[in-house]
Design a protein around this motif. Sequence first.
Motif, mmCIF file in Angstrom:
data_model
loop_
_atom_site.group_PDB
_atom_site.id
_atom_site.type_symbol
_atom_site.label_atom_id
_atom_site.label_comp_id
_atom_site.label_asym_id
_atom_site.label_seq_id
_atom_site.Cartn_x
_atom_site.Cartn_y
_atom_site.Cartn_z
ATOM 1 N N VAL A 47 25.696 -23.694 12.733
ATOM 2 C CA VAL A 47 24.588 -23.045 13.442
ATOM 3 C C VAL A 47 25.092 -22.519 14.780
ATOM 4 O O VAL A 47 26.000 -23.103 15.373
ATOM 5 N N LEU A 48 24.510 -21.423 15.209
ATOM 6 C CA LEU A 48 24.841 -20.867 16.527
ATOM 7 C C LEU A 48 23.549 -20.613 17.288
ATOM 8 O O LEU A 48 22.629 -19.994 16.756
ATOM 9 N N ASN A 49 23.500 -21.116 18.512
ATOM 10 C CA ASN A 49 22.332 -20.930 19.379
ATOM 11 C C ASN A 49 22.793 -20.639 20.801
ATOM 12 O O ASN A 49 23.840 -21.140 21.213
ATOM 13 N N PRO A 50 21.978 -19.890 21.574
ATOM 14 C CA PRO A 50 22.208 -19.871 23.014
ATOM 15 C C PRO A 50 21.658 -21.177 23.579
ATOM 16 O O PRO A 50 20.539 -21.567 23.231
ATOM 17 N N GLU A 51 22.409 -21.866 24.408
ATOM 18 C CA GLU A 51 21.948 -23.172 24.903
ATOM 19 C C GLU A 51 22.127 -23.259 26.415
ATOM 20 O O GLU A 51 23.191 -22.928 26.939
ATOM 21 N N GLY A 52 21.085 -23.735 27.096
ATOM 22 C CA GLY A 52 21.186 -23.890 28.544
ATOM 23 C C GLY A 52 20.411 -25.097 29.046
ATOM 24 O O GLY A 52 19.438 -25.525 28.427
ATOM 25 N N GLY A 53 20.859 -25.624 30.171
ATOM 26 C CA GLY A 53 20.143 -26.696 30.860
ATOM 27 C C GLY A 53 20.130 -28.005 30.090
ATOM 28 O O GLY A 53 20.804 -28.179 29.072
ATOM 29 N N LEU A 54 19.330 -28.944 30.593
ATOM 30 C CA LEU A 54 19.242 -30.284 29.987
ATOM 31 C C LEU A 54 18.677 -30.215 28.579
ATOM 32 O O LEU A 54 19.119 -30.929 27.675
ATOM 33 N N VAL A 55 17.702 -29.340 28.384
ATOM 34 C CA VAL A 55 17.101 -29.227 27.050
ATOM 35 C C VAL A 55 18.137 -28.685 26.066
ATOM 36 O O VAL A 55 18.190 -29.098 24.906
ATOM 37 N N GLY A 56 18.995 -27.781 26.548
ATOM 38 C CA GLY A 56 20.066 -27.256 25.702
ATOM 39 C C GLY A 56 21.005 -28.366 25.245
ATOM 40 O O GLY A 56 21.416 -28.405 24.077
ATOM 41 N N LYS A 57 21.337 -29.272 26.150
ATOM 42 C CA LYS A 57 22.221 -30.404 25.785
ATOM 43 C C LYS A 57 21.561 -31.265 24.709
ATOM 44 O O LYS A 57 22.190 -31.677 23.730
ATOM 45 N N MET A 58 20.283 -31.521 24.930
ATOM 46 C CA MET A 58 19.541 -32.341 23.963
ATOM 47 C C MET A 58 19.484 -31.633 22.610
ATOM 48 O O MET A 58 19.662 -32.248 21.547
ATOM 49 N N HIS A 59 19.263 -30.319 22.643
ATOM 50 C CA HIS A 59 19.183 -29.523 21.418
ATOM 51 C C HIS A 59 20.481 -29.633 20.620
ATOM 52 O O HIS A 59 20.468 -29.849 19.403
ATOM 53 N N MET A 60 21.598 -29.537 21.317
ATOM 54 C CA MET A 60 22.900 -29.618 20.627
ATOM 55 C C MET A 60 23.144 -31.013 20.056
ATOM 56 O O MET A 60 23.702 -31.151 18.964
#
Length: 308
Positions: A55-68
């Motif tokens: 999977v590929l996503n744009p990820e940012g911030g704390l929520v991005g870390k959690m998402h990954m």
Amino acid sequence: MILCVTFNPAVDTTLFIDQFTHQYRTDAQRIHHRAGGKGNNVGRALITLGQAASVLNPEGGLVGKMHMDLLAADGVKVFSAAFSGETRLAVTLVDNSGHQQACFAPSTPWQAQDAAQFHQAFAQALAGAQAVCLCGSSPSPLATPLFPQFIQMAKELGAVTLLDSYGPALPAGLEARPHMLKFNCAEAAGYLQRPLDNLEEQALAITGLVTNGVEWVVLTLGEHGALLHAAGQTWLARPPQVNVVNPIGSGDAFTAGLLAGRLQGFSPVECFRLGMACAVSNVTVWDACGMNKQQIDEVLAHIKIQAI
Ligand SMILES: Nc1ncnc2c1ncn2[C@@H]1O[C@H](COP(=O)(O)OP(=O)(O)OP(=O)(O)O)[C@@H](O)[C@H]1O
Ligand SMILES: [Mg+2]
């Protein structure tokens, strides 16, 4: 490996409560986090089908870390592009009767650097992918040109491509002639700018779209099933009656079945059947694309398909 690209991810947090009240405080019985985003739903379903998925996503911030972290726990290979804003958080309250209320954090506008980062990350994630699906809408005019570019890049490397989008990303992506196009009735009507109120109009619409390199078009009709046009033939699939728990993500489950079938060399109609079985079993579980293999196999035998 099937690469599933999401331009608009979110962490979906669900709080299960007894009932909605007007009191200041409500204690939830249970909390559940999930890596949201259409391509991520597809990735989860592919893992259930025994396929290797990235999977590929744009990820940012704390929520991005959690998402990954959540994605890694789903068993998919995780690629990400640095996003200048924060990945979105969506919180849903669900009470005992199934009533829901969802609240979405504001989304951060894309910057030019976000599009450049996403392009670069896609080029890396593409290596070794036999199929690529681009899922969901474009979050920004800066992201929209990436849809045809990604399809073009994937085709040049010999990968099978599938587009499941709406809004400006749909005509943009179609310019690059993906092998497979999948959308629901409202999305198709929006794209064609005409109502698709009956089977005849729906069948005619998808037949006209299979041209110039677009090989298969799937139009999903919610509880009424789906249509496929492929290899000069139109097929109608009707779902069996099931216990509807949550239909969200059914289109994504469908995508997973289509791609898993195609990579296993199934005929178009058998890919369609597997897609339907994934979609129908998805509506019977709460989590988007959280159905298991046994549930898919049970439904598979009950999908009715006819040539029209
Ligand atoms: N109520 C239902 N009962 C049985 N099957 C359903 C139901 N709703 C959806 N499905 C199955 O799921 C498929 C996809 O549904 P739908 O057309 O709603 O997709 P969608 O709008 O793209 O969904 P999403 O974007 O949330 O993933 C349908 O073709 C059908 O097979
Ligand atoms: Mg959909």
